[in-house]
Design a protein around this motif. Structure first.
Motif, PDB file in Angstrom:
ATOM      1  N   UNK A 283       0.820  -1.207   0.000  1.00  0.00           N
ATOM      2  CA  UNK A 283       0.000   0.000   0.000  1.00  0.00           C
ATOM      3  C   UNK A 283       0.855   1.259   0.000  1.00  0.00           C
ATOM      4  N   UNK A 284       1.921   1.274   0.790  1.00  0.00           N
ATOM      5  CA  UNK A 284       2.814   2.435   0.802  1.00  0.00           C
ATOM      6  C   UNK A 284       3.483   2.631  -0.554  1.00  0.00           C
ATOM      7  N   UNK A 285       3.886   1.534  -1.179  1.00  0.00           N
ATOM      8  CA  UNK A 285       4.486   1.617  -2.516  1.00  0.00           C
ATOM      9  C   UNK A 285       3.497   2.242  -3.495  1.00  0.00           C
ATOM     10  N   UNK A 286       2.239   1.789  -3.444  1.00  0.00           N
ATOM     11  CA  UNK A 286       1.217   2.284  -4.371  1.00  0.00           C
ATOM     12  C   UNK A 286       0.985   3.776  -4.166  1.00  0.00           C
TER      13      UNK A 286
ATOM     14  N   UNK B 192       5.664  -3.118 -11.075  1.00  0.00           N
ATOM     15  CA  UNK B 192       6.532  -3.868 -10.166  1.00  0.00           C
ATOM     16  C   UNK B 192       6.573  -5.359 -10.499  1.00  0.00           C
ATOM     17  N   UNK B 193       5.715  -5.793 -11.422  1.00  0.00           N
ATOM     18  CA  UNK B 193       5.590  -7.216 -11.744  1.00  0.00           C
ATOM     19  C   UNK B 193       5.546  -7.386 -13.255  1.00  0.00           C
TER      20      UNK B 193
ATOM     21  N   UNK C 232      -7.311  10.714 -19.948  1.00  0.00           N
ATOM     22  CA  UNK C 232      -6.055  11.252 -20.441  1.00  0.00           C
ATOM     23  C   UNK C 232      -5.273  11.840 -19.266  1.00  0.00           C
ATOM     24  N   UNK C 233      -4.033  11.437 -19.138  1.00  0.00           N
ATOM     25  CA  UNK C 233      -3.197  11.905 -18.049  1.00  0.00           C
ATOM     26  C   UNK C 233      -3.261  11.067 -16.794  1.00  0.00           C
ATOM     27  N   UNK C 234      -4.121  10.032 -16.780  1.00  0.00           N
ATOM     28  CA  UNK C 234      -4.212   9.161 -15.604  1.00  0.00           C
ATOM     29  C   UNK C 234      -2.952   8.314 -15.469  1.00  0.00           C
ATOM     30  N   UNK C 235      -2.757   7.745 -14.275  1.00  0.00           N
ATOM     31  CA  UNK C 235      -1.591   6.901 -14.030  1.00  0.00           C
ATOM     32  C   UNK C 235      -2.056   5.508 -13.619  1.00  0.00           C
ATOM     33  N   UNK C 236      -1.219   4.511 -13.920  1.00  0.00           N
ATOM     34  CA  UNK C 236      -1.554   3.116 -13.660  1.00  0.00           C
ATOM     35  C   UNK C 236      -0.460   2.487 -12.816  1.00  0.00           C
ATOM     36  N   UNK C 237      -0.856   1.772 -11.758  1.00  0.00           N
ATOM     37  CA  UNK C 237       0.082   1.091 -10.877  1.00  0.00           C
ATOM     38  C   UNK C 237      -0.244  -0.397 -10.891  1.00  0.00           C
ATOM     39  N   UNK C 238       0.751  -1.236 -11.175  1.00  0.00           N
ATOM     40  CA  UNK C 238       0.518  -2.686 -11.102  1.00  0.00           C
ATOM     41  C   UNK C 238       1.528  -3.332 -10.171  1.00  0.00           C
ATOM     42  N   UNK C 239       1.028  -3.786  -9.020  1.00  0.00           N
ATOM     43  CA  UNK C 239       1.846  -4.527  -8.056  1.00  0.00           C
ATOM     44  C   UNK C 239       1.317  -5.940  -7.880  1.00  0.00           C
TER      45      UNK C 239
ATOM     46  N   UNK D 292      -8.242   9.105 -11.674  1.00  0.00           N
ATOM     47  CA  UNK D 292      -6.995   9.774 -12.031  1.00  0.00           C
ATOM     48  C   UNK D 292      -5.807   8.840 -11.858  1.00  0.00           C
ATOM     49  N   UNK D 293      -5.976   7.824 -11.013  1.00  0.00           N
ATOM     50  CA  UNK D 293      -4.955   6.788 -10.816  1.00  0.00           C
ATOM     51  C   UNK D 293      -5.691   5.475 -10.594  1.00  0.00           C
ATOM     52  N   UNK D 294      -5.170   4.415 -11.203  1.00  0.00           N
ATOM     53  CA  UNK D 294      -5.749   3.086 -11.057  1.00  0.00           C
ATOM     54  C   UNK D 294      -4.676   2.150 -10.528  1.00  0.00           C
ATOM     55  N   UNK D 295      -5.009   1.385  -9.490  1.00  0.00           N
ATOM     56  CA  UNK D 295      -4.060   0.427  -8.933  1.00  0.00           C
ATOM     57  C   UNK D 295      -4.683  -0.962  -8.931  1.00  0.00           C
ATOM     58  N   UNK D 296      -3.882  -1.962  -9.275  1.00  0.00           N
ATOM     59  CA  UNK D 296      -4.373  -3.326  -9.467  1.00  0.00           C
ATOM     60  C   UNK D 296      -3.948  -4.221  -8.316  1.00  0.00           C
ATOM     61  N   UNK D 297      -4.916  -4.941  -7.750  1.00  0.00           N
ATOM     62  CA  UNK D 297      -4.654  -5.854  -6.634  1.00  0.00           C
ATOM     63  C   UNK D 297      -5.468  -7.133  -6.810  1.00  0.00           C
ATOM     64  N   UNK D 298      -5.274  -7.770  -7.951  1.00  0.00           N
ATOM     65  CA  UNK D 298      -6.027  -8.976  -8.293  1.00  0.00           C
ATOM     66  C   UNK D 298      -5.058 -10.133  -8.529  1.00  0.00           C
ATOM     67  N   UNK D 299      -5.502 -11.368  -8.302  1.00  0.00           N
ATOM     68  CA  UNK D 299      -4.647 -12.516  -8.599  1.00  0.00           C
ATOM     69  C   UNK D 299      -4.599 -12.766 -10.102  1.00  0.00           C
ATOM     70  N   UNK D 300      -3.611 -13.510 -10.541  1.00  0.00           N
ATOM     71  CA  UNK D 300      -3.529 -13.897 -11.948  1.00  0.00           C
ATOM     72  C   UNK D 300      -4.344 -15.159 -12.148  1.00  0.00           C
ATOM     73  N   UNK D 301      -5.514 -15.004 -12.734  1.00  0.00           N
ATOM     74  CA  UNK D 301      -6.398 -16.113 -13.087  1.00  0.00           C
ATOM     75  C   UNK D 301      -6.872 -15.850 -14.518  1.00  0.00           C
TER      76      UNK D 301
END
Length: 310
Positions: free
Chosen positions: A105-108, A261-262, A228-235, A202-211
């Protein structure tokens, strides 16, 4: 109590290793994961195998684990473990649920703030005597921005708590949760349908398993739905984001930034698609790793393994 043989083939806090060693026979070799033949031989004599994400507990390795009754996972993702085959063999799989949630969470949140501000890549220019102040004066504060969280388990909820503390608006989607699930009211987070969340954030973060349902979830089309201009985080896991499409969206300016990160393959091979890509943060699968989270994960698995052997 009969002493069991425990094989630990990736890094673990050595105090937690010692806790296991006080009651059972332990082989601790963080390099063992890189020697497939030796790993199979040692795992064949193990009652417990403790792994992180590099060890693939399937196929030949799983077939060799004739004695094994427990697999401890130093983390939460289980896509490197054939769960159905373990269940068929009577092997209990123990993840470290929740132990690294704060680290991720801190990383995100930190990555989101850096990418929204857009000033993280100025060091070389400033050190070289340049002064790109005007170009870097239009960054966005996190407060007032909308964070969309896809996957609202322990990590997603912890991320929401930190983001709300910054004054962000938070919306979340989880296919396992109904819109009226109590957790949304309890956390002060708004439920959003997937497509609505993607287009509103404005920012999207992903916290789902790989299925199967999440493989390729963020395709070129879904990335195109983002503001437009949004940011994406994938951990979460590789294969969930189409990296080529992500690179194209960053280079075109459609996305304002991304932190990844992955990856589909780890370690990540040299990638022409990603080299020179603007507004991109790449890290080597470390969002869930910190001094404190490694302690929490290691001791949680040690205690749960000990309990399972009683």
């Amino acid at each position: 109590m009969t002493r069991a043989r425990i094989v630990i083939c990736e890094f673990m806090d050595e105090r937690a290793v010692a806790q296991l060693g006080a009651a059972h026979d332990v082989l601790y070799d963080p390099q063992l994961v890189g020697d497939a033949a030796r790993l199979r031989a040692e795992a064949g004599q193990a009652d417990v195998l403790i792994v992180r994400n590099l060890t693939q507990v399937r196929g030949e390795l799983l077939a060799a684990m004739a004695r094994c009754k427990v697999v401890g996972r130093l983390g939460v993702g289980l896509d490197n473990i054939d769960l159905a085959a373990c269940e068929a063999r009577g092997i209990k799989v123990i993840p470290a649920s929740g132990a690294n949630a704060l680290s991720v969470a801190e990383y995100v949140v930190a990555s989101t703030m850096m990418l929204l501000r857009g000033a993280f890549a100025s060091t070389e220019a400033v050190a070289a005597g340049q002064w790109p102040r005007a170009a870097l004066s239009n960054g966005r504060e996190a407060a007032g921005q909308t964070l969309g969280i896809i996957g609202f388990g322990s990590i997603g909820q912890t991320t929401a708590r930190l983001a709300l503390g910054l004054g962000m608006r938070v919306i979340a989607y989880d296919p396992a949760l109904m819109p009226d699930a109590p957790v949304f009211a309890q956390t002060g987070v708004q439920y959003g349908h997937l497509d609505d969340l993607i287009s509103a954030s404005d920012a999207v973060t992903l916290h789902v398993p790989l299925v199967d349902a999440t493989r390729g979830l963020f395709s070129a089309a879904r990335i195109g739905q983002m503001k437009k201009g949004a940011v994406l985080i994938n951990t979460s896991r590789g294969h969930i984001v189409d990296i080529s499409a992500l690179s194209a969206a960053l280079r075109s300016g459609h996305l304002g930034g991304a932190a990844i990160d992955v990856f589909d393959a780890e370690p990540l091979p040299a990638s022409a698609v990603l080299q020179g890509c603007p507004n991109l943060l790449l890290t080597p699968h470390i969002s869930g790793l910190s001094m404190q989270s490694n302690e929490r994960v290691s001791f949680m698995i040690a205690e749960r393994v000990l309990e399972s052997l009683k």
